[in-house]
Design an enzyme around this catalytic site. Structure first.
Site, short mmCIF file in Angstrom:
data_model
loop_
_atom_site.label_atom_id
_atom_site.label_comp_id
_atom_site.label_asym_id
_atom_site.label_seq_id
_atom_site.Cartn_x
_atom_site.Cartn_y
_atom_site.Cartn_z
N SER A 174 0.85 -1.19 0.00
CA SER A 174 0.00 0.00 0.00
C SER A 174 0.88 1.24 0.00
O SER A 174 2.09 1.16 0.29
CB SER A 174 -0.88 -0.01 1.26
OG SER A 174 -1.52 1.22 1.48
N TYR A 198 -2.28 -1.44 10.46
CA TYR A 198 -2.24 -1.54 9.00
C TYR A 198 -0.88 -1.09 8.47
O TYR A 198 -0.27 -1.77 7.64
CB TYR A 198 -3.36 -0.67 8.43
CG TYR A 198 -3.60 -0.83 6.95
CD1 TYR A 198 -4.48 -1.80 6.48
CD2 TYR A 198 -2.97 0.00 6.02
CE1 TYR A 198 -4.73 -1.95 5.12
CE2 TYR A 198 -3.22 -0.14 4.66
CZ TYR A 198 -4.09 -1.11 4.21
OH TYR A 198 -4.32 -1.25 2.87
#
Length: 304
Positions: free
Chosen positions: A185, A198
């Site tokens: 990401s 995350y």
């Protein structure tokens, strides 16, 4: 449509959305594992790989969603098939069984570790059990999948005379070629507030990717895919919730909160992300090893 309204319709995946490449290893005898295959990016990737002729073992806890993914592959006319294998990525035995099921389908060459979850909270308020769950799903499980899959990918170098399950035999057996790809990401490149688990997982995945490349001896590659915000059903829910919580429009959430740094002012589709995995697995990407496919509209590389 007014300036405050925003189209949050998740695009329906069609055959025209999918990148299909000519590749000597893209056939039904070659098997790919895709985690998180019941929805979103995982579903699109499973269908895209099936459209390229691969046999795809889709792992997810959502059995109904997996069946829908398999049906979608058939609906778009995929030459390959999606084989649903219900899998709890927090269960070590389930993970091993998923990989073994994939190996039983043919020559296991490719892995796409895509499954992910999200929780928003500051570090002082972040529940430890939720932190552990996110790390288990998004970092520990990819390691475990790689641990079990690498042996099977390497074994293809010893299987030139062996037929795979169902009598299928690959014309490219004996090369030990494959790749393990991890869904990273923009949050694997930098940090923002309230996403500690995350961000930690995505940074860790980058290290796992490089470790796979270091141990892959050139033929077994590791790479990651990093994107910004993707228009999935889960993302739509997050946008709507954020708009209500902050008292702003959905357009402001997307363009200012989510895409404020990006130069491309629209979210990616799941199919666009899936196509990156297709390219990365193909022979066209033979020099992509330990690296990252960063498609983020300038999110991490530009600023005002």
């Amino acid at each position: 449509m007014s300036t405050d309204e925003f189209d949050l319709t998740v695009p329906e995946l069609t055959a025209d959305d999918l990148l299909v490449l000519e590749d000597p290893r893209f056939g039904p005898e070659s098997v790919a594992v895709v985690t998180g295959a019941a929805s979103g990016i995982g579903r699109a990737t499973a269908v895209a790989l099936a459209a390229n002729g691969l046999t795809v073992v889709g792992g997810d806890v959502d059995e109904k969603g997996l069946d829908e993914t398999a049906a979608l592959a058939a609906d778009v006319g995929a030459d390959g098939e999606v084989v649903p294998v219900p899998t709890d990525l927090t269960d070590d035995a389930d993970v091993e069984s998923m990989v073994e099921a994939a190996a039983a389908e043919g020559e296991l060459r490719y892995v796409a570790n895509i499954a992910g979850i999200q929780h928003i909270a500051s570090i002082p308020d972040f529940p430890v059990e939720t932190y552990d769950l996110l790390l288990d799903v998004m970092l520990r499980a990819p390691f475990l999948v790689a641990k079990h899959a690498m042996a099977h990918i390497r074994e293809t170098s010893d299987s030139a005379e062996q037929s795979s399950a169902g009598g299928r035999k690959s014309s490219t057996s004996g090369d030990g070629v494959g790749a393990i790809a991890n869904m990273s990401s923009v949050h694997g490149h930098y940090a923002t507030t309230d996403k500690v688990a995350y961000i930690t997982a995505k940074h860790g995945l980058n290290g796992l990717t490089r470790s796979i490349a270091a141990e892959g001896e050139g033929s077994l590659r590791g790479f990651s895919v990093s994107v910004g915000y993707v228009l999935t059903p889960l993302m739509v829910d997050q946008i709507e919730d954020t708009a209500r919580e902050r008292g702003i429009t959905e357009r402001e959430v997307v363009e200012d909160v989510m895409l404020g740094q990006a130069r491309t002012k629209e979210m990616m589709t799941p199919a666009e992300v899936a196509n990156l995995f297709v390219f990365g697995f193909s022979s066209h990407a033979s020099h992509l090893n330990g690296g990252d496919l960063l498609f983020d509209g300038g999110f991490t590389t530009t600023y005002e």
